[in-house]
Design a protein around this motif. Sequence first.
Motif, PDB file in Angstrom:
ATOM      1  N   UNK A   1       0.801  -1.006   0.049  1.00 53.30           N
ATOM      2  CA  UNK A   1      -0.596  -0.106   0.223  1.00 53.30           C
ATOM      3  C   UNK A   1       1.030   1.165  -0.099  1.00 53.30           C
ATOM      4  N   UNK A   2       1.771   1.580   0.899  1.00 52.02           N
ATOM      5  CA  UNK A   2       2.702   2.367   1.059  1.00 52.02           C
ATOM      6  C   UNK A   2       3.522   2.668  -0.694  1.00 52.02           C
ATOM      7  N   UNK A   3       3.864   1.522  -1.223  1.00 54.62           N
ATOM      8  CA  UNK A   3       4.352   2.053  -2.343  1.00 54.62           C
ATOM      9  C   UNK A   3       4.071   1.961  -3.229  1.00 54.62           C
ATOM     10  N   UNK A   4       2.702   1.048  -3.648  1.00 53.52           N
ATOM     11  CA  UNK A   4       2.146   2.112  -4.649  1.00 53.52           C
ATOM     12  C   UNK A   4       1.250   3.337  -4.222  1.00 53.52           C
ATOM     13  N   UNK A   5       1.141   3.899  -2.655  1.00 58.13           N
ATOM     14  CA  UNK A   5       1.016   5.338  -2.708  1.00 58.13           C
ATOM     15  C   UNK A   5       1.298   5.593  -3.453  1.00 58.13           C
ATOM     16  N   UNK A   6       2.871   5.718  -2.943  1.00 60.14           N
ATOM     17  CA  UNK A   6       3.790   6.281  -3.166  1.00 60.14           C
ATOM     18  C   UNK A   6       4.416   7.070  -4.907  1.00 60.14           C
ATOM     19  N   UNK A   7       4.114   5.753  -5.486  1.00 59.06           N
ATOM     20  CA  UNK A   7       4.198   5.655  -6.990  1.00 59.06           C
ATOM     21  C   UNK A   7       2.799   6.391  -7.395  1.00 59.06           C
ATOM     22  N   UNK A   8       1.209   6.439  -6.794  1.00 54.64           N
ATOM     23  CA  UNK A   8       0.119   6.449  -8.176  1.00 54.64           C
ATOM     24  C   UNK A   8      -0.285   8.388  -7.228  1.00 54.64           C
ATOM     25  N   UNK A   9       0.184   8.047  -6.482  1.00 52.07           N
ATOM     26  CA  UNK A   9      -0.405   9.293  -6.016  1.00 52.07           C
ATOM     27  C   UNK A   9       0.479  10.142  -6.074  1.00 52.07           C
ATOM     28  N   UNK A  10       1.105  10.422  -5.650  1.00 50.02           N
ATOM     29  CA  UNK A  10       3.063  11.163  -5.975  1.00 50.02           C
ATOM     30  C   UNK A  10       2.813  11.550  -4.199  1.00 50.02           C
ATOM     31  N   UNK A  11       2.926  10.653  -3.506  1.00 50.38           N
ATOM     32  CA  UNK A  11       3.175  11.147  -1.424  1.00 50.38           C
ATOM     33  C   UNK A  11       4.035  10.744  -1.280  1.00 50.38           C
ATOM     34  N   UNK A  12       5.065  11.254  -0.675  1.00 50.36           N
ATOM     35  CA  UNK A  12       6.420  11.509  -0.260  1.00 50.36           C
ATOM     36  C   UNK A  12       5.940  10.429   0.111  1.00 50.36           C
ATOM     37  N   UNK A  13       7.820   9.810   0.676  1.00 50.07           N
ATOM     38  CA  UNK A  13       7.420   8.505   2.390  1.00 50.07           C
ATOM     39  C   UNK A  13       8.939   9.100   2.850  1.00 50.07           C
ATOM     40  N   UNK A  14       8.501   9.847   3.637  1.00 48.81           N
ATOM     41  CA  UNK A  14       8.957  10.485   4.801  1.00 48.81           C
ATOM     42  C   UNK A  14       9.940   9.231   5.018  1.00 48.81           C
ATOM     43  N   UNK A  15      10.722  10.149   6.044  1.00 46.32           N
ATOM     44  CA  UNK A  15      11.442   8.694   6.716  1.00 46.32           C
ATOM     45  C   UNK A  15      10.471   8.362   8.326  1.00 46.32           C
ATOM     46  N   UNK A  16       9.857   9.489   8.850  1.00 45.71           N
ATOM     47  CA  UNK A  16       9.094   8.993   9.579  1.00 45.71           C
ATOM     48  C   UNK A  16       7.781   8.200   9.275  1.00 45.71           C
TER      49      UNK A  16
END
Length: 304
Positions: free
Chosen positions: A269-284
């Motif tokens: 979910x995190x990986x696909x959300x970052x790829x498809x929704x352009x959501x940043x994966x911050x360190x936190x």
Amino acid sequence: MNAEKFFKHPVGIMLAATMATLLWGSAFPFIKLSYGKLGIGKDNWPEQLLFAGYRFVMAALLIFGFMMLIRKKAGYQSGTLLKIGKIGLFQTFLQYVFFYYGLSGSSGIQGSIIAGTTSFFQLLLAHFMYKNDRINRKIVIGTLLGFAGVIIVNMTKGTLSLNIGIAEICLLIAMFFGALGNVFSKNAAQELDVLYITSWQMLIGGGAMLLLGVAFAGIMPFTFTWETILMLLYLAFLSALGFVLWNNVMKYNKVGKISMYLFLVPVFGVILSALMLSEEIHLIVLLALGLVVSGIVIVNRSKA
């Protein structure tokens, strides 16, 4: 190899559980994208229910079609309404009423991380429902780590204040109902066919959401395009295949043995959300994800 041998074999478990969690993980960005393109707002719960109703009724119809294709009886079986109705109430209706509302007010990444708590809820429920699945020190440590991850991912960027609102609480409630529905489905699968259970519980739960949505929003308040139609079809497909695979894995194995695979839901979910929704994966976010995954692995780690 028959179904029982496949879903009990380590390779079969891995393939089925991984595919199910990949499909569920992909639901987060697809639902967020669908909301945006159809103009479904955070507080527009009637349209959220209607959209969910479309999805699960279509998923049930897909399974019915598959059952007829393989010449398996798809009609209602007398005396099963209470069992499939209870599963439909928790695994579909209550889980996704809270899930759709919660996801409308949170990011795809937040929703994905919180989805990891389903594993813990399943293990806690198994403690009270099965004598051979008791809570131990590993479960306590893993549960604390997992919920720490849920709290951390909701911390406001750049501050130490928490940002847990009604949306995140609704997502947690949804995960609890989903875990309860999974356990009820496992129990029912000892007597009933998994395809029958999954199709009818989706028809009952999805039908209830559809009726509520129509009552408050009308039967067709959306302006569909080919893109949004394909998104809806994909969401229906992932629900049908994902639940059929997972309910089969649940049927033939102990809850504790297969719950560890649920950590893949937040990962995908995190990986696909970052790829498809352009959501940043911050360190936190990575820290929170690591805590959730670590907790589930610790809980399910074998004594060896």
